[in-house]
Design a protein around this motif. Structure first.
Motif, PDB file in Angstrom:
ATOM      1  N   THR A   1      30.594  40.395  42.045  1.00 24.88           N
ATOM      2  CA  THR A   1      30.103  41.031  43.275  1.00 24.88           C
ATOM      3  C   THR A   1      29.250  42.253  42.927  1.00 24.88           C
ATOM      4  O   THR A   1      28.172  42.456  43.492  1.00 24.88           O
ATOM      5  CB  THR A   1      31.289  41.468  44.155  1.00 24.88           C
TER       6      THR A   1
ATOM      7  N   TYR B   1      26.967  37.909  44.562  1.00 18.84           N
ATOM      8  CA  TYR B   1      27.630  38.800  45.508  1.00 18.84           C
ATOM      9  C   TYR B   1      28.608  38.015  46.386  1.00 18.84           C
ATOM     10  O   TYR B   1      29.698  38.466  46.688  1.00 18.84           O
ATOM     11  CB  TYR B   1      26.562  39.480  46.365  1.00 18.84           C
ATOM     12  N   SER B   2      28.193  36.808  46.761  1.00 15.87           N
ATOM     13  CA  SER B   2      28.997  36.069  47.724  1.00 15.87           C
ATOM     14  C   SER B   2      30.138  35.273  47.084  1.00 15.87           C
ATOM     15  O   SER B   2      31.021  34.801  47.779  1.00 15.87           O
ATOM     16  CB  SER B   2      28.100  35.149  48.540  1.00 15.87           C
TER      17      SER B   2
ATOM     18  N   GLN C   1      32.839  36.052  45.486  1.00  9.40           N
ATOM     19  CA  GLN C   1      34.168  36.595  45.792  1.00  9.40           C
ATOM     20  C   GLN C   1      34.636  36.185  47.192  1.00  9.40           C
ATOM     21  O   GLN C   1      35.800  35.847  47.385  1.00  9.40           O
ATOM     22  CB  GLN C   1      34.113  38.115  45.671  1.00  9.40           C
TER      23      GLN C   1
END
Lengths: 199, 157
Positions: free
Chosen positions: A68, A138-139, A141
């Motif tokens: 992330t 980033y996405s 997680q």
């Protein structure tokens, strides 16, 4: 009466009746300077605000994962580098010297436009790659916590968006910027050729 | 060294006429002339006198004219529809208007060369401004004058 004398006499009859006052002229120079400075400040503020929002979003997550953070950093790098290159480095690199001969000046303009064309292409590719990769990391997680159905839906959407950006928006963006640049280069070269023809 | 005010007074009309020869549009020419003097004002402290002051000023003016190629939104008068381009301004002599119109229709660099010539700049100086040899300038000036003379012949008939 010879043609030459005639032309010179006619030529000299043209006058700018209203010569602007020196103060007015310098005020104009000052205004231009202020406008450039204002643009720079506005762009920097926008940049800071974007980074702040991204950082804020990052810090709000509990048990943040490395992927992330990397994603977040990549997205910030994408935006910051794009804005810095477009607003600070480009104008600095491409400053032209207006005191040279016409020929030097035209060649300089052509060189600048060519460099601009190249950097535009490279920068748009870097920007899209970093942003897409950043968003994906980033996405990760959040997707891990979703049900399989939602995760699939999410990945379809994200990859769909990335594919659309890469294959539709990016070429369009490149083209939109390239077209006027190419036209300009063509016109500058045509004018430059007028000087070469006579050599 | 000359101060800005003196330069401004001595060269305003000359620079304006060169810009006018380039675009044949009063307001536009005034804008370019103003931009030229803003540059002169900014660069004057750095001027070391490597070239004559006139050559330096005319170089900046010529390059400012050439820079208009970058402005696509403003078309030169010669590319506008006939009725606009032909519109006569009552306070200007028709022959003067015709001369400027003919010059603005020439190729860009020819416009600058003939404007400088008519402004009484020496051909050696024009060569230094444009970046061509003096011989080249002489030939070009001769050809351009010939072209203009022909247009005037037809005009007066």
């Amino acid at each position: 009466m010879s043609a030459e004398v005639d032309f010179k006499a006619l030529w000299n009859k043209e006058e700018a009746k209203d010569m602007p006052d020196t103060k007015e002229l310098l005020k104009k120079a000052d205004r231009l300077k202020k406008l450039t400075r204002f643009k720079l400040i506005a762009q920097s503020l926008l940049l800071l605000a974007t980074v702040a929002v991204l950082l804020f979003a990052g810090f709000r997550i509990d048990h943040v994962q490395v992927s992330t953070i990397i994603g977040l950093v990549l997205m910030i790098i994408a935006i910051v580098s794009y804005l810095i290159v477009a607003n600070q480095i480009l104008p600095m690199l491409f400053k032209s010297n207006i005191e040279g001969t016409s020929q030097e000046y035209l060649n300089q303009l052509i060189r600048i436009k060519r460099k601009n064309e190249f950097i535009n292409k490279v920068m748009i590719n870097i920007y899209f790659s970093l942003l897409s990769l950043g968003l994906f990391l980033y996405s990760l997680q959040f997707v891990a916590k979703m049900s399989t159905g939602w995760a699939t839906f999410y990945y379809v959407m994200v990859f769909g968006w990335m594919a659309f950006s890469w294959f539709v928006s990016r070429p369009r963006g490149v083209k939109r910027k390239q077209k006027p640049l190419n036209d300009m280069i063509e016109r500058l070269e045509a004018v430059n050729k007028q000087l070469k023809d006579s050599e | 060294m000359m101060v800005f005010d003196d330069i401004y007074k001595a060269y305003w009309n000359k620079v304006f006429r060169i810009c006018m020869g380039y675009v044949n549009d009063h307001d536009w020419a005034k804008d370019i002339a103003q931009e030229t003097f803003v540059t002169i004002w900014q660069q004057l402290p750095k001027f070391r006198g490597e070239a004559a002051i006139g050559t330096w000023i005319f170089r900046i003016a010529s390059n400012n004219c050439l820079r208009q190629i970058e402005r696509q939104n403003r078309m030169p008068r010669t590319e506008m529809p006939e009725q606009i381009a032909e519109h006569i301004e009552p306070d200007r002599e028709p022959q003067v208007q015709f001369l400027y119109k003919c010059i603005a229709e020439l190729p860009e660099t020819d416009r600058l060369i003939i404007s400088l010539e008519l402004e009484d700049v020496k051909q050696a100086e024009i060569a230094k401004i444009v970046g061509l040899s003096e011989t080249n300038i002489r030939v070009k000036v001769y050809r351009i004058k010939e072209k203009l003379a022909k247009k005037f012949e037809n005009y007066e008939r």
